[in-house]
Each structure stands twice: as C-alpha cells, then as structure tokens.
Design a protein around this motif. Structure first.
Motif, PDB file in Angstrom:
ATOM      1  N   GLU A 157       0.720  -1.098   0.103  1.00 39.70           N
ATOM      2  CA  GLU A 157       0.033   0.003   0.059  1.00 39.70           C
ATOM      3  C   GLU A 157       0.749   1.243   0.088  1.00 39.70           C
ATOM      4  OE1 GLU A 157      -3.322   0.082   2.397  1.00 39.70           O
ATOM      5  OE2 GLU A 157      -2.964  -2.222   2.942  1.00 39.70           O
ATOM      6  N   SER A 158       2.220   1.232  -0.301  1.00 40.43           N
ATOM      7  CA  SER A 158       2.936   2.178  -0.354  1.00 40.43           C
ATOM      8  C   SER A 158       3.400   2.536  -1.851  1.00 40.43           C
ATOM      9  CB  SER A 158       4.300   2.187   0.254  1.00 40.43           C
ATOM     10  OG  SER A 158       3.930   1.787   1.545  1.00 40.43           O
ATOM     11  N   ASP A 159       4.056   3.586  -2.419  1.00 40.81           N
ATOM     12  CA  ASP A 159       4.550   3.722  -3.810  1.00 40.81           C
ATOM     13  C   ASP A 159       5.912   3.624  -3.476  1.00 40.81           C
ATOM     14  OD1 ASP A 159       5.449   4.577  -5.964  1.00 40.81           O
ATOM     15  OD2 ASP A 159       4.982   6.722  -5.511  1.00 40.81           O
ATOM     16  N   VAL A 160       6.474   2.182  -3.799  1.00 38.59           N
ATOM     17  CA  VAL A 160       7.946   1.791  -3.907  1.00 38.59           C
ATOM     18  C   VAL A 160       8.574   2.276  -5.286  1.00 38.59           C
ATOM     19  CG1 VAL A 160       9.455  -0.163  -3.774  1.00 38.59           C
ATOM     20  CG2 VAL A 160       7.243  -0.126  -2.428  1.00 38.59           C
ATOM     21  N   ARG A 161       9.859   2.954  -4.929  1.00 37.83           N
ATOM     22  CA  ARG A 161      10.505   3.441  -6.263  1.00 37.83           C
ATOM     23  C   ARG A 161      11.628   2.744  -6.159  1.00 37.83           C
ATOM     24  NH1 ARG A 161       8.491  10.074  -6.359  1.00 37.83           N
ATOM     25  NH2 ARG A 161       6.221   9.289  -6.461  1.00 37.83           N
ATOM     26  N   LEU A 162      12.217   2.201  -7.186  1.00 34.37           N
ATOM     27  CA  LEU A 162      13.475   1.465  -7.325  1.00 34.37           C
ATOM     28  C   LEU A 162      14.510   2.504  -8.234  1.00 34.37           C
ATOM     29  CD1 LEU A 162      12.171  -1.855  -8.168  1.00 34.37           C
ATOM     30  CD2 LEU A 162      12.310  -0.839  -6.048  1.00 34.37           C
ATOM     31  N   TYR A 163      15.895   2.394  -7.506  1.00 34.28           N
ATOM     32  CA  TYR A 163      16.881   3.004  -8.154  1.00 34.28           C
ATOM     33  C   TYR A 163      18.103   2.110  -8.444  1.00 34.28           C
ATOM     34  CZ  TYR A 163      14.425   7.009  -5.828  1.00 34.28           C
ATOM     35  OH  TYR A 163      13.441   7.958  -5.395  1.00 34.28           O
ATOM     36  N   PRO A 164      18.696   2.691  -9.375  1.00 29.67           N
ATOM     37  CA  PRO A 164      20.162   1.792  -9.777  1.00 29.67           C
ATOM     38  C   PRO A 164      20.862   1.627  -9.138  1.00 29.67           C
ATOM     39  CG  PRO A 164      19.983   3.956 -11.158  1.00 29.67           C
ATOM     40  CD  PRO A 164      18.855   4.004 -10.316  1.00 29.67           C
ATOM     41  N   THR A 165      21.358   2.652  -8.092  1.00 30.95           N
ATOM     42  CA  THR A 165      22.416   2.611  -6.983  1.00 30.95           C
ATOM     43  C   THR A 165      21.972   3.120  -5.581  1.00 30.95           C
ATOM     44  OG1 THR A 165      23.313   4.704  -7.309  1.00 30.95           O
ATOM     45  CG2 THR A 165      24.197   3.037  -8.834  1.00 30.95           C
ATOM     46  N   ALA A 166      22.565   2.709  -4.571  1.00 29.23           N
ATOM     47  CA  ALA A 166      22.169   3.377  -3.462  1.00 29.23           C
ATOM     48  C   ALA A 166      22.335   4.780  -3.278  1.00 29.23           C
ATOM     49  CB  ALA A 166      22.958   2.573  -2.295  1.00 29.23           C
ATOM     50  N   GLU A 167      23.217   5.353  -3.947  1.00 23.04           N
ATOM     51  CA  GLU A 167      23.650   6.631  -3.968  1.00 23.04           C
ATOM     52  C   GLU A 167      22.377   7.353  -4.424  1.00 23.04           C
ATOM     53  OE1 GLU A 167      26.094   8.227  -2.215  1.00 23.04           O
ATOM     54  OE2 GLU A 167      26.610   6.123  -1.861  1.00 23.04           O
ATOM     55  N   ASP A 168      21.459   7.075  -5.639  1.00 23.61           N
ATOM     56  CA  ASP A 168      20.423   7.673  -6.079  1.00 23.61           C
ATOM     57  C   ASP A 168      19.338   7.634  -5.071  1.00 23.61           C
ATOM     58  OD1 ASP A 168      21.548   8.111  -8.617  1.00 23.61           O
ATOM     59  OD2 ASP A 168      21.348   5.918  -9.143  1.00 23.61           O
ATOM     60  N   TYR A 169      18.986   6.667  -4.388  1.00 24.40           N
ATOM     61  CA  TYR A 169      17.832   6.794  -3.334  1.00 24.40           C
ATOM     62  C   TYR A 169      18.455   7.821  -2.179  1.00 24.40           C
ATOM     63  CZ  TYR A 169      19.741   3.374  -0.012  1.00 24.40           C
ATOM     64  OH  TYR A 169      20.411   2.715   1.051  1.00 24.40           O
TER      65      TYR A 169
END
Length: 260
Positions: A157-169
């Motif tokens: 029930e959340s908006d999960v957003r994925l990033y290519p690297t940890a630095e991006d999130y």
C-alpha cells in the motif's frame, strides 16, 4: 566372468574419475567481481581505489588460499549476467544467498549477515516500519536487491520506487522526494554517521525473511565452479579462526557482522 565384469566396471569408474580430476581447474588466479558503489561494503574512493569490507575480506580470503586476486567492477544490475558470461569468476558484493539466485549461480557459505532497516528524514512523522505505518508513503530501494524485493512484496500500500544505485535513493531521501529508504542496516548507519546525519535517521529494522533475504551474503560462482565456492567457504572459516576476520570487521563495524 563375474569377477571380470566387476573389474571392468571398476576400471571404467576409475577412468571417469581420472578424467574428471584431469579436467578440474587449478585456481591460481581469480577475478573478483564487485559493484564499487555500496559503502561501507564496497566503494571507489576519491583516488579511484577500490575499498570496503567486501574487498578487504576478499583479499584476505585470497591470501589465505594463496591465490592471486584481480578485482573487476560491474554495475549491480549486470553482475550476475557478468559472472555467467565469464567477465569474472566470483561475485563478492554483499550478495545475499537466496533461492532465486541459487537457480542461476552457486554460493560459498555466508561471510556476513545483517538485518534490513528503514531510513527516514529527521523530521519524519512516521512512527514505525509496519505495512500500516508506511501506507500511502513513498519508499525507495536499490533495484534488483533483496531490499527492493522485500519492499515491493511487503509494502503493497506504499509507492515503492526503485533506483539503480544506493547513492540515487539517498539523494532523493535527502531532498525529501521520498519518505523512506530500505537497505542493509550497516549501509544506512555508515551513511548517516558519515554524510547523512544532518538530514536523516534510522527509524527501525525489519526481521529478515529467509525466502527473500536469504542466509546472509555469500561469494557467488558460476554453476560448475562449486569447487571454487568450497575453497572460499573453507577460507572463511580459517580467517574467522585466525583473527583476520575480526581485524577487518572491527575496522568497519562496532559489532560482529557475521551473525548467528
């Protein structure tokens, strides 16, 4: 006649065993694949040198095995395909041993095991890390990781957003574009201690789910190279016993990250 048949069969088995032994690879040089973008486990410093817990453990294992290590960096999303394609011989990049990954590659025994956690802005009004707590919130994670799998399967029930690297999130968390980020507790702790302390805090940890998070981080090898995995498993036990593991562990962490 029966005796002759048994002898012939034994000879055939011996020939097969000899052929297998002749074909077994002698590992004197191993190409070690890592990401180089996941501090404190693996990173490239300001001088362009590869460092981190994964790298130092890998070097210690190679020293224990008396083999030459050559490091190769690879973006996370391509790290398993890179191993399978022969770009390197192992993955030592904080890769969790999971059933899904074991369908594609093999692993050594674990060399560390730490829980996942949630980092949030310091002024966050979030009170907990449950499904209900995070309902309607924007949660970030690095793609193709156990943490992104956990977030997508758990926070429905959340908006999960994925990033290519940890630095991006981390950048989006600092700027307030997301409400929280899921990653290994040590990765988040190190970031907050050294860089992100002005913006963020760790709200809490999650209980690991074996089907998702696996059995800890292991050294990945190609199918068919299980002998190499066994060599590293033996070396992990050796550096745990001789104190080298503790020496490296204490350089990065305040407690033993090997786990139970």
């Amino acid at each position: 006649m029966k005796f002759l048949k048994i002898t012939a069969a034994a000879a055939a088995l011996a020939a097969v065993a000899f052929a297998g032994a002749a074909q077994a690879k002698e590992w004197t040089k191993v190409r070690m694949g890592t990401e180089g973008a996941y501090p404190p486990f693996n990173y490239i410093d300001s001088d362009g040198n590869l460092g981190g817990f994964d790298v130092e453990i890998g070097n210690a294992l190679c020293e224990e095995l008396k083999i030459e290590c050559v490091w190769v960096t690879q973006d996370w999303d391509g790290i398993i395909p890179g191993l399978v394609a022969g770009k390197f011989d192992t993955i030592i990049a904080s890769m969790s041993i999971t059933p899904e990954r074991q369908k594609k590659i093999s692993f050594s025994e674990k060399y560390y095991n730490t829980p996942p956690a949630l980092a949030v802005p310091k002024d966050s009004d979030l009170k907990g890390v449950t499904l209900e707590d995070l309902k309607g919130r924007i949660i970030g994670a690095q793609s193709s990781t156990t943490h992104s799998t956990y977030a997508e399967q758990t926070f429905t029930e959340s908006d999960v957003r994925l990033y290519p690297t940890a630095e991006d999130y981390k950048l989006d968390l600092e700027s307030g574009r997301i409400d929280g980020a899921v990653d290994d507790v040590m990765v988040l702790s190190q970031w907050i201690d050294e860089e992100g302390g002005d913006c963020c805090k760790i709200l809490g940890t999650f209980k690991s789910v074996p089907e998702i998070h696996g059995e800890g981080a292991g050294i990945g090898v190609r199918k068919g190279d299980e002998d190499l995995a066994a060599m590293f498993s033996k070396a992990i036990k050796a550096i745990r016993a001789n104190g080298k593991y503790k020496e490296i562990n204490d350089k990065y962490f305040k407690f033993d990250v090997y786990g139970e």
